[in-house]
Design a protein around this motif. Sequence first.
Motif, mmCIF file in Angstrom:
data_model
loop_
_atom_site.group_PDB
_atom_site.id
_atom_site.type_symbol
_atom_site.label_atom_id
_atom_site.label_comp_id
_atom_site.label_asym_id
_atom_site.label_seq_id
_atom_site.Cartn_x
_atom_site.Cartn_y
_atom_site.Cartn_z
ATOM 1 N N VAL A 67 41.794 36.012 3.708
ATOM 2 C CA VAL A 67 41.345 35.503 5.010
ATOM 3 C C VAL A 67 40.651 36.605 5.790
ATOM 4 O O VAL A 67 39.558 36.417 6.350
ATOM 5 N N VAL A 68 41.291 37.766 5.855
ATOM 6 C CA VAL A 68 40.750 38.882 6.622
ATOM 7 C C VAL A 68 39.392 39.332 6.072
ATOM 8 O O VAL A 68 38.437 39.547 6.837
ATOM 9 N N ASN A 69 39.288 39.488 4.773
ATOM 10 C CA ASN A 69 38.033 39.947 4.178
ATOM 11 C C ASN A 69 36.901 38.947 4.413
ATOM 12 O O ASN A 69 35.744 39.340 4.640
ATOM 13 N N THR A 70 37.231 37.659 4.375
ATOM 14 C CA THR A 70 36.227 36.636 4.661
ATOM 15 C C THR A 70 35.771 36.725 6.113
ATOM 16 O O THR A 70 34.570 36.599 6.417
ATOM 17 N N ALA A 71 36.720 36.952 7.013
ATOM 18 C CA ALA A 71 36.388 37.083 8.430
ATOM 19 C C ALA A 71 35.526 38.317 8.684
ATOM 20 O O ALA A 71 34.594 38.282 9.502
ATOM 21 N N ILE A 72 35.820 39.391 7.991
ATOM 22 C CA ILE A 72 35.031 40.623 8.143
ATOM 23 C C ILE A 72 33.593 40.399 7.697
ATOM 24 O O ILE A 72 32.640 40.804 8.381
ATOM 25 N N GLU A 73 33.426 39.751 6.554
ATOM 26 C CA GLU A 73 32.076 39.487 6.058
ATOM 27 C C GLU A 73 31.307 38.599 7.025
ATOM 28 O O GLU A 73 30.103 38.797 7.258
ATOM 29 N N PRO A 134 49.704 41.898 7.326
ATOM 30 C CA PRO A 134 48.884 42.571 6.314
ATOM 31 C C PRO A 134 47.390 42.301 6.464
ATOM 32 O O PRO A 134 46.953 41.157 6.546
ATOM 33 N N GLY A 135 46.614 43.385 6.512
ATOM 34 C CA GLY A 135 45.161 43.292 6.502
ATOM 35 C C GLY A 135 44.487 43.086 7.836
ATOM 36 O O GLY A 135 43.296 43.399 7.996
ATOM 37 N N VAL A 136 45.199 42.576 8.846
ATOM 38 C CA VAL A 136 44.543 42.170 10.094
ATOM 39 C C VAL A 136 44.008 43.375 10.864
ATOM 40 O O VAL A 136 42.988 43.271 11.558
ATOM 41 N N LEU A 137 44.656 44.518 10.736
ATOM 42 C CA LEU A 137 44.141 45.715 11.411
ATOM 43 C C LEU A 137 42.738 46.063 10.925
ATOM 44 O O LEU A 137 41.934 46.599 11.697
ATOM 45 N N ASN A 138 42.437 45.776 9.671
ATOM 46 C CA ASN A 138 41.095 46.047 9.152
ATOM 47 C C ASN A 138 40.051 45.205 9.879
ATOM 48 O O ASN A 138 38.964 45.703 10.221
ATOM 49 N N LEU A 139 40.366 43.945 10.128
ATOM 50 C CA LEU A 139 39.452 43.081 10.879
ATOM 51 C C LEU A 139 39.321 43.581 12.308
ATOM 52 O O LEU A 139 38.201 43.669 12.840
ATOM 53 N N TYR A 140 40.437 43.884 12.936
ATOM 54 C CA TYR A 140 40.440 44.367 14.317
ATOM 55 C C TYR A 140 39.547 45.607 14.476
ATOM 56 O O TYR A 140 38.715 45.669 15.389
ATOM 57 N N LEU A 168 52.120 45.762 20.233
ATOM 58 C CA LEU A 168 50.785 45.707 19.642
ATOM 59 C C LEU A 168 50.199 47.110 19.461
ATOM 60 O O LEU A 168 49.645 47.435 18.402
ATOM 61 N N LYS A 169 50.345 47.928 20.477
ATOM 62 C CA LYS A 169 49.816 49.295 20.392
ATOM 63 C C LYS A 169 50.550 50.102 19.331
ATOM 64 O O LYS A 169 49.940 50.884 18.586
ATOM 65 N N LYS A 170 51.858 49.918 19.243
ATOM 66 C CA LYS A 170 52.648 50.613 18.226
ATOM 67 C C LYS A 170 52.227 50.205 16.825
ATOM 68 O O LYS A 170 52.248 51.016 15.884
ATOM 69 N N ALA A 171 51.815 48.946 16.680
ATOM 70 C CA ALA A 171 51.396 48.434 15.372
ATOM 71 C C ALA A 171 49.964 48.831 15.021
ATOM 72 O O ALA A 171 49.531 48.616 13.889
ATOM 73 N N GLY A 172 49.216 49.388 16.000
ATOM 74 C CA GLY A 172 47.864 49.864 15.713
ATOM 75 C C GLY A 172 46.753 49.184 16.472
ATOM 76 O O GLY A 172 45.582 49.571 16.364
ATOM 77 N N TYR A 173 47.086 48.158 17.273
ATOM 78 C CA TYR A 173 46.077 47.481 18.102
ATOM 79 C C TYR A 173 46.029 48.204 19.454
ATOM 80 O O TYR A 173 46.793 47.894 20.371
ATOM 81 N N ASN A 174 45.134 49.134 19.570
ATOM 82 C CA ASN A 174 45.196 50.072 20.692
ATOM 83 C C ASN A 174 44.487 49.620 21.958
ATOM 84 O O ASN A 174 44.764 50.138 23.044
ATOM 85 N N GLY A 217 34.745 34.151 17.138
ATOM 86 C CA GLY A 217 35.728 33.939 16.084
ATOM 87 C C GLY A 217 37.124 33.785 16.644
ATOM 88 O O GLY A 217 37.405 34.202 17.770
ATOM 89 N N ASN A 218 37.987 33.164 15.861
ATOM 90 C CA ASN A 218 39.374 32.950 16.268
ATOM 91 C C ASN A 218 40.254 33.028 15.030
ATOM 92 O O ASN A 218 40.054 32.283 14.076
ATOM 93 N N LEU A 219 41.231 33.921 15.053
ATOM 94 C CA LEU A 219 42.178 34.080 13.960
ATOM 95 C C LEU A 219 43.534 33.582 14.429
ATOM 96 O O LEU A 219 44.073 34.081 15.415
#
Length: 243
Positions: A67-73, A134-140, A168-174, A217-219
Motif C-alpha cells: 500500500v505504502v509503495n503504491t502511494a509513494i509512486e 510498517p512502512g508508513v514513515l517512508n510515505l510520510y 507520533l513524534k516519538k514514532a518518527g512523525y516529527n 491523498g488519504n491513507l
Amino acid sequence: MKIILFLLLIIATGAAAAAPDQVNCLSWHLAVETDNIRDWETVPPQCKSYVSAYMTGQQYRDDCNVVVNTAIEYAKTLNVSKEGKDLWVFNVDEVTLSNVPYFSRPTVGFGARKSNVGKKYESWIKEGKSPAVPGVLNLYKTLLDLGIKPIFITDTEEEFRQVRMTNLKKAGYNSWFKFICKGKNDTYSRGYSEYYDTNWKSKKRAALVKSGYRLVGNLGGWWDIYGDFLLRTFKMPNPMYYF
C-alpha cells in the motif's frame, strides 16, 4: 498395514475437516479488505488466532508495504503547487500508529468486541508507546520531500491530544500541518447508508477544501476514506475492527 492405512485415513480426514475454518478466515479477511463485509464489530471466534498470526507476522508487514509503495509512486506523479496548498490526510490507529502491542496483551486479544474503546484502551493511549505502522514513515518522509503537507485526523478524544502528538513524534512523525482530534460533537452514524451525512472526518476534510486546500491523498481504514474532496485514497490492511 491395514492399521497404518486406517491411521493415515484418520489424519487425512482430520486435516480436511480443519481446512474449511482456515479457508473461511481467509475468505472473511478478503471480504473485509474489499469492503464486501461492512459495519462489523467482532472478529469471528474461529478467526481470532488467524488475525493474531496475521497482524504479528510478516504478511501484514508485506501488505502494508505494498500500500505504502503504491502511494509513494502516486505521490511522485503529482504536480505539487508552489503555494503549499496540497495536503495528505493521515489517519492514526492502525494507519500511522500501530496498536498491535496492545491487542497482543492476553487481557485484550485480537477480535474482542469493542476492544479499541473504553478505559483499558484509554490507558494504553496514555502510555504513548504505539510504534509506527510498517512502512508508513517512508510515505510520510517522501511527502515532506515533495512539498506535500501531512495532516492527521484521529478518533482520539480531545483530552488525549497532547499524548497522541507526543507519541507520533516519538514514532518518527516529527511535523504536520494540522492535527485534528474528535470533539464532543463529532459523531458517526452506524448505518452505512447514512454515513456520508454524518461522518465528522468527511466534514473536516470538506472544511479544508472550502478554505482553498487540495487533498491529494488519504491513507486510512474504510470509515476514514469514504467521502468526496480527495484525489486518491489508500486503504491500509486491518482485519481487527471496521469502525
